[in-house]
Design a protein around this motif. Sequence first.
Motif, mmCIF file in Angstrom:
data_model
loop_
_atom_site.group_PDB
_atom_site.id
_atom_site.type_symbol
_atom_site.label_atom_id
_atom_site.label_comp_id
_atom_site.label_asym_id
_atom_site.label_seq_id
_atom_site.Cartn_x
_atom_site.Cartn_y
_atom_site.Cartn_z
ATOM 1 N N TYR A 191 6.373 4.922 -5.849
ATOM 2 C CA TYR A 191 6.207 3.465 -5.893
ATOM 3 C C TYR A 191 6.051 2.971 -7.336
ATOM 4 C CZ TYR A 191 5.398 3.776 -0.829
ATOM 5 O OH TYR A 191 5.525 4.005 0.513
ATOM 6 N N VAL A 192 5.223 3.686 -8.096
ATOM 7 C CA VAL A 192 5.000 3.256 -9.490
ATOM 8 C C VAL A 192 6.313 3.331 -10.273
ATOM 9 C CG1 VAL A 192 3.802 3.866 -11.640
ATOM 10 C CG2 VAL A 192 2.535 3.799 -9.469
ATOM 11 N N TYR A 239 6.263 -0.834 -8.423
ATOM 12 C CA TYR A 239 5.161 -1.393 -7.619
ATOM 13 C C TYR A 239 3.859 -1.264 -8.402
ATOM 14 C CZ TYR A 239 8.264 -1.687 -3.652
ATOM 15 O OH TYR A 239 9.296 -2.041 -2.828
ATOM 16 N N THR A 240 2.979 -2.253 -8.239
ATOM 17 C CA THR A 240 1.672 -2.179 -8.888
ATOM 18 C C THR A 240 0.590 -2.525 -7.871
ATOM 19 O OG1 THR A 240 2.004 -4.455 -9.649
ATOM 20 C CG2 THR A 240 2.411 -2.710 -11.250
ATOM 21 N N PRO A 241 -0.613 -1.927 -8.031
ATOM 22 C CA PRO A 241 -1.693 -2.227 -7.093
ATOM 23 C C PRO A 241 -2.181 -3.665 -7.253
ATOM 24 C CG PRO A 241 -2.384 -0.596 -8.733
ATOM 25 C CD PRO A 241 -0.965 -0.921 -9.038
ATOM 26 N N THR A 242 -2.437 -4.342 -6.136
ATOM 27 C CA THR A 242 -2.936 -5.721 -6.225
ATOM 28 C C THR A 242 -4.446 -5.741 -6.419
ATOM 29 O OG1 THR A 242 -3.361 -5.897 -3.856
ATOM 30 C CG2 THR A 242 -1.150 -6.510 -4.619
ATOM 31 N N PHE A 300 -0.062 -2.426 -2.597
ATOM 32 C CA PHE A 300 0.823 -2.507 -3.765
ATOM 33 C C PHE A 300 1.824 -3.640 -3.537
ATOM 34 C CE2 PHE A 300 0.641 1.475 -6.499
ATOM 35 C CZ PHE A 300 -0.552 1.931 -5.987
ATOM 36 N N LYS A 347 5.528 -5.575 -5.314
ATOM 37 C CA LYS A 347 6.598 -5.597 -6.313
ATOM 38 C C LYS A 347 7.262 -6.963 -6.296
ATOM 39 C CE LYS A 347 10.945 -3.469 -7.744
ATOM 40 N NZ LYS A 347 11.828 -2.298 -7.627
#
Length: 169
Positions: A127-128, A132-135, A162, A164
């Motif tokens: 994901y990274v 994607y980034t953690p909210t 996460f 995007k």
Amino acid sequence: MTEAPKAKTIETRLATAEDLPELEANETDKTKGLSASYLQQQEEGGYYVVVGLVDGKIGGRVILDTRDDDGTPLVPEMKLLWVFPSARRQGLGAAMTQHLEELARELGYEEVFLGVTPDNPAAIPMYVGLGYTPTGDHRSAINLSVIDGEGAGTDDPIEAIFRKSLLVR
Ligand SMILES: CC(C)(COP(=O)(O)OP(=O)(O)OC[C@H]1O[C@@H](n2cnc3c(N)ncnc32)[C@H](O)[C@@H]1OP(=O)(O)O)[C@@H](O)C(=O)NCCC(=O)NCCS
């Protein structure tokens, strides 16, 4: 002279009813009967089953859920990503995720969300790597039926949310 092994062909597309036997053949004890339910929900609308194929054989699936009545506030949500163990590390998970993102864009969404247990050793780097980034938000895990021993080992696991943005390619 030995020939180099031929590169495998990776394809992604929406699932159809004809895919059911192949999807069912790869169900586990935990996921028995779920493929038919996913395809049924796709028929009902707002729910899209993306399959990935390696050399023409299904190697995994992921779902884009655009419904807002499934008990979670995440819309649209990528869920139930699963690459069959024999098909892993060939780019299928990333390819299916990118197909799902393109589908979400075509449907007019500007972002996509997902939940992942924070100790998932394969999914988090993927994901990274895909942006994607953690909210910072969390929820009780709801997708553990797909995790085959690689997910959290606790009885009451949580998922990190996460996100995007689909505006930047
Ligand atoms: C997570 C999962 C979908 C990855 O699928 P995959 O097809 O093997 O992944 P890809 O081959 O597309 O890998 C893309 C990138 O993800 C990362 N990655 C994938 N598997 C990894 C692993 N076991 N360890 C570390 N990084 C990993 C790598 O960065 C990889 O790129 P690379 O191969 O160039 O190094 C698969 O392992 C799976 O189905 N796991 C069980 C179910 C699950 O956890 N689903 C997600 C729930 S949120």
